[in-house]
Design an enzyme around this catalytic site. Sequence first.
Site, PDB file in Angstrom:
ATOM      1  N   GLY A   1       5.435  62.018  11.409  1.00 37.43           N
ATOM      2  CA  GLY A   1       4.075  61.947  11.904  1.00 37.43           C
ATOM      3  C   GLY A   1       3.417  60.607  11.704  1.00 37.43           C
ATOM      4  O   GLY A   1       2.361  60.333  12.263  1.00 37.43           O
TER       5      GLY A   1
ATOM      6  N   GLY B   1       9.342  55.577   7.077  1.00 38.12           N
ATOM      7  CA  GLY B   1       8.644  56.083   5.912  1.00 38.12           C
ATOM      8  C   GLY B   1       8.078  54.981   5.040  1.00 38.12           C
ATOM      9  O   GLY B   1       7.821  53.859   5.468  1.00 38.12           O
TER      10      GLY B   1
ATOM     11  N   CYS C   1       9.444  53.355   2.353  1.00 32.66           N
ATOM     12  CA  CYS C   1      10.327  52.240   1.986  1.00 32.66           C
ATOM     13  C   CYS C   1      10.234  51.106   2.997  1.00 32.66           C
ATOM     14  O   CYS C   1      10.034  49.950   2.638  1.00 32.66           O
ATOM     15  CB  CYS C   1      11.763  52.712   1.867  1.00 32.66           C
ATOM     16  SG  CYS C   1      12.936  51.388   1.497  1.00 32.66           S
TER      17      CYS C   1
ATOM     18  N   GLY D   1      -0.329  49.671 -15.049  1.00 37.54           N
ATOM     19  CA  GLY D   1       1.043  50.151 -15.027  1.00 37.54           C
ATOM     20  C   GLY D   1       2.019  48.991 -15.012  1.00 37.54           C
ATOM     21  O   GLY D   1       1.907  48.102 -14.160  1.00 37.54           O
TER      22      GLY D   1
ATOM     23  N   GLY E   1       5.509  49.298 -14.875  1.00 37.43           N
ATOM     24  CA  GLY E   1       6.843  49.713 -14.457  1.00 37.43           C
ATOM     25  C   GLY E   1       7.325  48.844 -13.317  1.00 37.43           C
ATOM     26  O   GLY E   1       6.901  47.701 -13.147  1.00 37.43           O
TER      27      GLY E   1
ATOM     28  N   ASP F   1      11.856  61.781  -2.746  1.00 33.12           N
ATOM     29  CA  ASP F   1      10.716  61.822  -3.655  1.00 33.12           C
ATOM     30  C   ASP F   1      10.085  63.204  -3.738  1.00 33.12           C
ATOM     31  O   ASP F   1       9.495  63.553  -4.762  1.00 33.12           O
ATOM     32  CB  ASP F   1       9.651  60.825  -3.198  1.00 33.12           C
ATOM     33  CG  ASP F   1      10.073  59.382  -3.426  1.00 33.12           C
ATOM     34  OD1 ASP F   1      11.244  59.153  -3.786  1.00 33.12           O
ATOM     35  OD2 ASP F   1       9.236  58.487  -3.227  1.00 33.12           O
TER      36      ASP F   1
ATOM     37  N   MET G   1      13.292  59.110  -7.792  1.00 33.72           N
ATOM     38  CA  MET G   1      12.399  58.631  -6.746  1.00 33.72           C
ATOM     39  C   MET G   1      12.769  57.213  -6.312  1.00 33.72           C
ATOM     40  O   MET G   1      12.073  56.230  -6.599  1.00 33.72           O
ATOM     41  CB  MET G   1      10.958  58.737  -7.210  1.00 33.72           C
ATOM     42  CG  MET G   1      10.591  60.177  -7.565  1.00 33.72           C
ATOM     43  SD  MET G   1       8.868  60.415  -8.021  1.00 33.72           S
ATOM     44  CE  MET G   1       8.084  60.440  -6.402  1.00 33.72           C
TER      45      MET G   1
ATOM     46  N   HIS H   1      36.620  33.431  -9.293  1.00 37.48           N
ATOM     47  CA  HIS H   1      36.029  32.435 -10.185  1.00 37.48           C
ATOM     48  C   HIS H   1      35.690  31.180  -9.383  1.00 37.48           C
ATOM     49  O   HIS H   1      36.489  30.738  -8.560  1.00 37.48           O
ATOM     50  CB  HIS H   1      37.015  32.081 -11.297  1.00 37.48           C
ATOM     51  CG  HIS H   1      36.524  30.973 -12.187  1.00 37.48           C
ATOM     52  ND1 HIS H   1      35.579  31.181 -13.168  1.00 37.48           N
ATOM     53  CD2 HIS H   1      36.840  29.644 -12.227  1.00 37.48           C
ATOM     54  CE1 HIS H   1      35.338  30.041 -13.778  1.00 37.48           C
ATOM     55  NE2 HIS H   1      36.094  29.082 -13.222  1.00 37.48           N
TER      56      HIS H   1
END
Length: 568
Positions: free
Chosen positions: A115, A120, A122, A260, A262, A402, A408, A538
Amino acid sequence: MTLSSPISLSSSYATTISQPRHCSLFNTTTSTTATSLNLRFCALNPQPFAFTSLHRRSHHFRRTHFNAVSSALSDNGTPPKSFDYDLLIIGAGVGGHGAALHAVEKGLKTAIVEGDVVGGTCVNRGCVPSKALLAVSGRMRELRNDHHLKSLGIQVSNAGYDRQAVADHANNLASKIRGNLTNSMKALGVDILTGFGTILGPQKVKIGSSNNVVTAKDIIIATGSVPFVPRGIEVDGKTVITSDHALKLETVPDWIAIVGSGYIGLEFSDVYTALGSEVTFVEALDQLMPGFDPEISKLAQRVLINPRNIDYHTGVFASKITPARNGKPVLIELIDAKTKEQKDTLEVDAALIATGRAPFTQGLGLENIDVATQRGFVPVDERMRVIDANGNLVPHLYCIGDANGKMMLAHAASAQGISVVEQVTGRDHVLNHLSIPAACFTHPEISMVGLTEPQAREKGEKEGFDVSVAKTSFKANTKALAENEGEGLAKLIYRPDNGEILGVHIFGLHAADLIHEASNAIALGTRIQDIKFAVHAHPTLSEVLDELFKSAKVKAQASDQVKEPVAI
C-alpha cells in the site's frame, strides 16, 4: 538490527505503538513513521502460472473474480474450495520480495500486496538511503583527515559538500533500487496491485473498501515495522525527527541529540559528525552501544565516539522532548532510568529519536482468525507459522520479518520468506537465526554473527561446555596497513572441545563484508578444525579471519574423511 528475540536497533525497544492503517514496510528490516498509509494488495488471477500470459491472466481475472465476491463474503469462516493464488504476500518490502521471487522459481502463482511503495522500509526509508548518506560521510571523513592523507602522501584542499545534492543522492538510490525490485517481480509474473487489506478468515483477504476478496492457498504476512517513539516525545518532523525524516537530510543542525545509541543512532552519529554537527547521545542503559559484544563496544567507543565531536549521557531516559518553537531550542528533559528522578534538561538544535522499531501489524484483521499479537508482534513458531490465541497453528498462514520480531533485519526477513516458500512447496526448512549476520555501517564498520561472549558463556554454563575466545588485530594485516586502516579487531567465540563456532564479531575496515565467511560456516555447521585449512588470497582483509580461525585451540581434529587428491 536480534536473535531469537527482537534484535534491538537502538537502546530501547518498542513494546506497543498506536498504529495507523495497515501498510507494508525495514530491516531492517527493516517501516515508516506512524502516519496513515494504505497497503497495496495485488491483483489476483485464477489462471495457471505462465510467464508469457501475465497480462492476459490479469484481465481474465478482472472479468471473472468479482462475480464470486458476494458468496465469498458470506462464508468467511470456512476455507475456500479453490484459490485465486497459490501464494499471497502482504507487504512488498525486502522480505516479501525475496519470498515472491522464490515462489515464482518454485512455480507458484503469486501476488504481492503493498500500500505504500515497493521496497518497504529498507529500500525507501532505511538501509538503502542510509547507506547513501554513510557513503558521503565516509568520503568526507577521509578527505578531512589530514593526518591520514599525509601518511599516504596525499594533499587535498578543504573539502565541502552540497546538502541538497547529498539528499538527492540518497533519494535517487532508493528510487533506482525500488524500480529494480518492481521490474524484477513484474518480469517474473508476480502480480502487484494496490489496496487496503484485511484478513477476513482462513485463506481470505479483503481488498480495499469494496467487497473485493482474494483467496490464496497460503498467505505470508510481511508488513514490517515503524520507528518507535516513546511517550512524552513530540515529533514535528523538523526539529524532532525519526530516522524517516533524517534520511531526507533537510537540514544539518549545529547540535543534535540522538536518543538511543544502537545501530540507527550510531550510523546517524557517523553521518552528522562527518557533516559538521555536534552530537549528544542519550542512552537509557548504563553503557553505550547495547547489544554489541562488550569488548567490541569498548573498542568502538574509543574509535567512533571519543575522538569525535560527541558527548553522551547514559542511564537516563528522555522523559519529554519539545520541538523548537518561537526561537526557542529543542528541550529534552532527562530522568534517571532507575530512580525516575529529574536529572538534567538539554537545549539542542534538533533531536533524532533512534529508540528502535515497532511491528506494524494493526489493521490486519488478525482478530478474524483468533490471533492476538504480543507487544504488537505476530506470534510464530520456528517455521514462521502463525500461532493463534489458544496456542494452535493457523493453517496456511505465515508471518516473516519485523512483524514477527524474531530478528529485525531486512535480510532476515528475506531468508524467512524463502524458508516459508520451501515449506509450502513440500520441503521442510528451519532457518538458523544464529547464522544470520548483522552490521553497523559506521567508519570503520561493526559486524557480528551468533552469540556475544556473555551469551555464549551463559549458554555454556547451562549446557555444560567450556567457551574459548580467540582474537586477531587488523594491525597485523598487510592490506589494512597498506590502507593505513589498522584500527580493528576480530573476535571468535567457540567451543574448544568440538570446534563449534558460537559467534564472530568484527570491528574494522569492511567488517560488514568480512563477516559472511563466519556466518556461512555457522549455517553449514563447519567446524574450526576444518575451516582453518581454507585458503585466502594475500594480501586481503579476509586474512584477518584466516588468522583468527588458525589461532583457535581446538581439541578435536579435522574431519577424518579421506579424500582423493585432485589433479590440476
